[in-house]
Design an enzyme around this catalytic site. Structure first.
Site, PDB file in Angstrom:
ATOM      1  N   SER A 107       0.835  -1.195   0.000  1.00  0.00           N
ATOM      2  CA  SER A 107       0.000   0.000   0.000  1.00  0.00           C
ATOM      3  C   SER A 107       0.881   1.259   0.000  1.00  0.00           C
ATOM      4  O   SER A 107       1.617   1.482  -0.963  1.00  0.00           O
ATOM      5  CB  SER A 107      -0.957  -0.064   1.197  1.00  0.00           C
ATOM      6  OG  SER A 107      -1.973   0.907   1.108  1.00  0.00           O
ATOM      7  N   ASP A 157     -10.213  -4.030  -5.226  1.00  0.00           N
ATOM      8  CA  ASP A 157      -9.570  -3.050  -4.337  1.00  0.00           C
ATOM      9  C   ASP A 157     -10.342  -1.735  -4.387  1.00  0.00           C
ATOM     10  O   ASP A 157     -10.425  -1.109  -5.446  1.00  0.00           O
ATOM     11  CB  ASP A 157      -8.119  -2.846  -4.786  1.00  0.00           C
ATOM     12  CG  ASP A 157      -7.290  -2.085  -3.767  1.00  0.00           C
ATOM     13  OD1 ASP A 157      -7.849  -1.256  -3.029  1.00  0.00           O
ATOM     14  OD2 ASP A 157      -6.073  -2.326  -3.714  1.00  0.00           O
ATOM     15  N   HIS A 188      -8.126  -4.847  -0.968  1.00  0.00           N
ATOM     16  CA  HIS A 188      -6.854  -4.179  -0.684  1.00  0.00           C
ATOM     17  C   HIS A 188      -5.991  -4.981   0.295  1.00  0.00           C
ATOM     18  O   HIS A 188      -4.769  -4.829   0.306  1.00  0.00           O
ATOM     19  CB  HIS A 188      -7.125  -2.781  -0.110  1.00  0.00           C
ATOM     20  CG  HIS A 188      -5.922  -1.889  -0.126  1.00  0.00           C
ATOM     21  ND1 HIS A 188      -5.370  -1.397  -1.293  1.00  0.00           N
ATOM     22  CD2 HIS A 188      -5.159  -1.390   0.886  1.00  0.00           C
ATOM     23  CE1 HIS A 188      -4.327  -0.641  -1.002  1.00  0.00           C
ATOM     24  NE2 HIS A 188      -4.171  -0.625   0.311  1.00  0.00           N
TER      25      HIS A 188
END
Length: 209
Positions: A107, A157, A188
């Site tokens: 991320s 996501d 995610h």
């Protein structure tokens, strides 16, 4: 080993398997220097692990650079923090006697790793980018020939638009990187499939050296 020098709070675990490149572990928003150590041990057993804590706080949560809103990055800060992280890597390599590391970022950590590839490509030997986004709208031309990058995206996501991840893959390929981009049927968060794919990819890269 926990360090507070070299510019960033970090953890370092020496490697015990010769020939494995070190991993640079880059956490997501709200993580810290301990967050990805178990993942690093899983995907690269025996590798040295270098895990810094992001120096930016967002509502008390560590990050590697500022953002203006969800998915909207402070690109001046991205550029400045990428330079700081590259300098930290150089200092850590000298202090701990490390080869150039392969980044393993999730991320926000994947996004700063992508920025490193584009802004300071000498800092990394390659990268595993988990749920990355394109970090810069107008990056400089980078020379990434010989560097391999694995990108793992989530089809569902809610944070990373599919076209954004595809654009990043194309940008890295245009700079000469060998990019494998896999879209998984997930969101995610990370899954065991991410772990298995990252472990297999890292093993294949070592076999190609």
């Amino acid at each position: 080993m926990t360090g507070h020098s070299l510019g960033l709070i970090h953890r370092f675990e020496p490697g015990f398997e010769a020939g494995r490149p070190p991993l640079l572990l880059l956490h997501g928003t709200g993580g810290d220097e301990a967050d990805l150590l178990p993942l690093g041990r899983s995907v690269a057993p025996g590798a040295a692990l270098l895990s810094p804590r992001g120096a930016v706080l967002e509502n008390g949560m560590p990050r590697f650079f500022r953002r203006l809103a969800d998915g909207v990055f402070d690109e001046a800060d991205v550029r400045a923090r990428a330079q700081e992280l590259a300098d930290f890597i150089a200092a850590a390599r000298s202090t701990y006697g490390l080869a150039a590391p392969v980044a393993l970022g999730f991320s926000n950590g994947a996004n700063i790793a992508a920025a490193l590839l584009l802004l300071r490509p000498e800092a990394l030997a390659g990268a595993v980018l988990l749920r990355p986004m394109r970090p810069l709208a107008d990056p400089p031309e980078a020379e990434l020939s010989g560097k391999a990058v694995l990108m793992l995206s989530g089809a569902a996501d809610p944070i990373v638009p599919a076209q954004n991840a595809r654009a990043l893959a194309g940008l890295l390929e245009a700079a000469g990187a060998r990019v494998e981009h896999t879209v998984l049927p997930t969101g995610h968060g990370l899954t065991q499939t991410d772990v298995a794919l990252a472990k297999g990819w890292l093993a294949r890269q070592e076999g190609m050296r």
